[in-house]
Design a protein around this motif. Structure first.
Motif, mmCIF file in Angstrom:
data_model
loop_
_atom_site.group_PDB
_atom_site.id
_atom_site.type_symbol
_atom_site.label_atom_id
_atom_site.label_comp_id
_atom_site.label_asym_id
_atom_site.label_seq_id
_atom_site.Cartn_x
_atom_site.Cartn_y
_atom_site.Cartn_z
ATOM 1 N N ARG A 244 0.830 -1.211 0.000
ATOM 2 C CA ARG A 244 0.000 0.000 0.000
ATOM 3 C C ARG A 244 0.863 1.259 0.000
ATOM 4 O O ARG A 244 0.530 2.245 -0.663
ATOM 5 N N LEU A 245 1.954 1.234 0.739
ATOM 6 C CA LEU A 245 2.852 2.387 0.760
ATOM 7 C C LEU A 245 3.496 2.597 -0.615
ATOM 8 O O LEU A 245 3.630 3.740 -1.070
ATOM 9 N N SER A 246 3.865 1.508 -1.270
ATOM 10 C CA SER A 246 4.430 1.633 -2.601
ATOM 11 C C SER A 246 3.420 2.253 -3.561
ATOM 12 O O SER A 246 3.761 3.122 -4.376
ATOM 13 N N ASP A 247 2.163 1.831 -3.467
ATOM 14 C CA ASP A 247 1.112 2.390 -4.319
ATOM 15 C C ASP A 247 0.915 3.885 -4.059
ATOM 16 O O ASP A 247 0.509 4.629 -4.964
ATOM 17 N N ALA A 248 1.192 4.319 -2.820
ATOM 18 C CA ALA A 248 0.989 5.722 -2.450
ATOM 19 C C ALA A 248 2.156 6.619 -2.851
ATOM 20 O O ALA A 248 2.080 7.836 -2.719
ATOM 21 N N LEU A 249 3.249 6.009 -3.345
ATOM 22 C CA LEU A 249 4.420 6.777 -3.762
ATOM 23 C C LEU A 249 4.315 7.185 -5.227
ATOM 24 O O LEU A 249 3.862 6.415 -6.068
ATOM 25 N N LEU A 250 4.787 8.379 -5.526
ATOM 26 C CA LEU A 250 4.978 8.775 -6.910
ATOM 27 C C LEU A 250 6.100 7.937 -7.529
ATOM 28 O O LEU A 250 7.028 7.522 -6.822
ATOM 29 N N PRO A 251 6.053 7.673 -8.822
ATOM 30 C CA PRO A 251 7.207 7.030 -9.465
ATOM 31 C C PRO A 251 8.474 7.850 -9.208
ATOM 32 O O PRO A 251 8.481 9.070 -9.357
ATOM 33 N N GLY A 252 9.513 7.179 -8.761
ATOM 34 C CA GLY A 252 10.747 7.869 -8.401
ATOM 35 C C GLY A 252 10.777 8.376 -6.976
ATOM 36 O O GLY A 252 11.791 8.905 -6.523
ATOM 37 N N GLY A 253 9.657 8.200 -6.241
ATOM 38 C CA GLY A 253 9.594 8.662 -4.854
ATOM 39 C C GLY A 253 10.325 7.728 -3.909
ATOM 40 O O GLY A 253 10.651 6.578 -4.252
ATOM 41 N N TYR A 254 10.576 8.220 -2.698
ATOM 42 C CA TYR A 254 11.375 7.473 -1.722
ATOM 43 C C TYR A 254 10.566 7.103 -0.485
ATOM 44 O O TYR A 254 9.760 7.896 0.017
ATOM 45 N N LEU A 255 10.812 5.885 0.000
ATOM 46 C CA LEU A 255 10.199 5.365 1.223
ATOM 47 C C LEU A 255 11.296 5.108 2.246
ATOM 48 O O LEU A 255 12.250 4.391 1.967
ATOM 49 N N TYR A 256 11.132 5.707 3.432
ATOM 50 C CA TYR A 256 12.094 5.510 4.526
ATOM 51 C C TYR A 256 11.443 4.630 5.588
ATOM 52 O O TYR A 256 10.343 4.934 6.075
ATOM 53 N N ILE A 257 12.126 3.543 5.970
ATOM 54 C CA ILE A 257 11.590 2.635 6.985
ATOM 55 C C ILE A 257 12.579 2.518 8.146
ATOM 56 O O ILE A 257 13.665 3.090 8.110
ATOM 57 N N GLY A 258 12.201 1.774 9.194
ATOM 58 C CA GLY A 258 13.015 1.689 10.399
ATOM 59 C C GLY A 258 14.274 0.859 10.223
ATOM 60 O O GLY A 258 14.378 0.018 9.320
ATOM 61 N N HIS A 259 15.231 1.068 11.117
ATOM 62 C CA HIS A 259 16.545 0.425 10.996
ATOM 63 C C HIS A 259 16.481 -1.089 11.125
ATOM 64 O O HIS A 259 17.375 -1.790 10.634
ATOM 65 N N SER A 260 15.454 -1.625 11.767
ATOM 66 C CA SER A 260 15.347 -3.077 11.910
ATOM 67 C C SER A 260 14.306 -3.673 10.964
ATOM 68 O O SER A 260 13.919 -4.831 11.106
ATOM 69 N N GLU A 261 13.861 -2.898 9.992
ATOM 70 C CA GLU A 261 12.834 -3.354 9.052
ATOM 71 C C GLU A 261 13.447 -3.586 7.668
ATOM 72 O O GLU A 261 14.465 -2.985 7.312
ATOM 73 N N LYS A 262 12.814 -4.446 6.892
ATOM 74 C CA LYS A 262 13.276 -4.739 5.544
ATOM 75 C C LYS A 262 12.079 -5.129 4.681
ATOM 76 O O LYS A 262 11.184 -5.835 5.138
ATOM 77 N N ILE A 263 12.072 -4.653 3.446
ATOM 78 C CA ILE A 263 10.978 -4.963 2.532
ATOM 79 C C ILE A 263 11.424 -6.087 1.591
ATOM 80 O O ILE A 263 12.394 -5.918 0.842
#
Length: 284
Positions: A244-263
């Motif tokens: 869902r977060l990826s869908d909410a991003l513009l193409p070329g946009g950036y997602l920052y997540i927590g240091h202990s998280e991984k997609i």
């Protein structure tokens, strides 16, 4: 049957059993997606015993029956607020803000000056340190940001935290991690309090939002901060959130997540990990 008193914990004057804990964590999982391990049984007592007393119930069992009743809807929200973890500080995981300033802000400035609408999302803003850090980063790179269509949406499941955010007032101890030049530009000290300027506050809009509910936003974001949230969800819920977060991003946009998280790349194939730790870019 395990009672709090059997765990030799202080303050265990309100009857509290393992079945009570299980009922509470089931409610929390259903309403917020947060999963509590059995080791969190003492934490739940410490967070909720005050609520049980305020509602004048003799034990947790009575309190749980109330929050599950039609008349306990409002108290159920208070219960979820009390259980929500709110550990944060300004410019936490500094490398994210450096990346945002160096890589994302030039694109934001370019698009804004071309008349585009720019939206940034702090999706679990807690008590406001993250979105105000973003706002100061924006202003540091683009002092005229408030003259353009640039806004930071800051959301959190906790109603009480949203009220704290809107005030924009913090203790001097809470603001120790803010660079001195930033404080001098965008804050004023009043006694032991730090008050953010209107320039900073005007960039941010605070709203209550449960990340598991439908999102009302129609726009896409050039950057999303969703840090140290998914660690409280089970794997299935995490993967749904990442998509869902990826869908909410513009193409070329950036997602920052927590240091202990991984997609997992197989879960969200249209975003790619960047060299900056726990930073992902959506494919163009």
């Amino acid at each position: 049957m395990i009672t709090l008193s059997e765990q030799n914990l202080s303050g265990g004057d309100i009857p509290y059993e393992e079945s009570d804990f299980n009922h509470i964590r089931n409610i929390l999982k259903e309403k917020s997606g947060i999963s509590l391990s059995s080791s969190k049984m003492p934490l739940v007592y410490s967070r909720l015993s005050r609520r049980v007393r305020l509602c004048s119930f003799p034990d947790f069992r009575s309190y749980i029956s109330f929050v599950n009743s039609p008349s306990g809807v409002e108290e159920q929200l208070c219960m979820i607020d009390a259980l929500t973890t709110n550990v944060t500080n300004f410019f936490r995981e500094k490398h994210h803000f450096e990346h945002f300033s160096q890589i994302v802000m030039p694109e934001i400035i370019k698009r804004a000056q071309q008349g585009e609408k720019i939206r940034i999302w702090s999706s679990a803003c807690s008590s406001g340190q993250e979105p105000f850090s973003i706002a100061m980063s924006v202003l540091d790179c683009f002092s005229k940001a408030n003259n353009y269509n640039i806004k930071i949406l800051a959301t959190d499941i906790n109603y009480e935290m949203i009220d704290v955010c809107r005030r924009g007032i913090y203790s001097t101890a809470e603001t120790e991690s803010i660079p001195e030049n930033f404080l001098n530009k965008w804050a004023r000290k009043r006694g032991n309090e730090i008050h953010f300027s209107e320039d900073v506050k005007d960039l941010v809009s605070f709203k209550n939002l449960n990340l598991l509910d439908p999102w009302p936003m129609q726009c896409q974001f050039i950057s999303i901060f969703c840090r140290n949230v998914a660690i409280y969800f089970d794997r299935v819920t995490q993967n749904i959130l990442w998509r869902r977060l990826s869908d909410a991003l513009l193409p070329g946009g950036y997602l920052y997540i927590g240091h202990s998280e991984k997609i997992p790349t197989e879960t969200v194939p249209d975003i790619t990990a960047c060299r900056c730790p726990t930073t992902y870019r959506k494919d163009i």
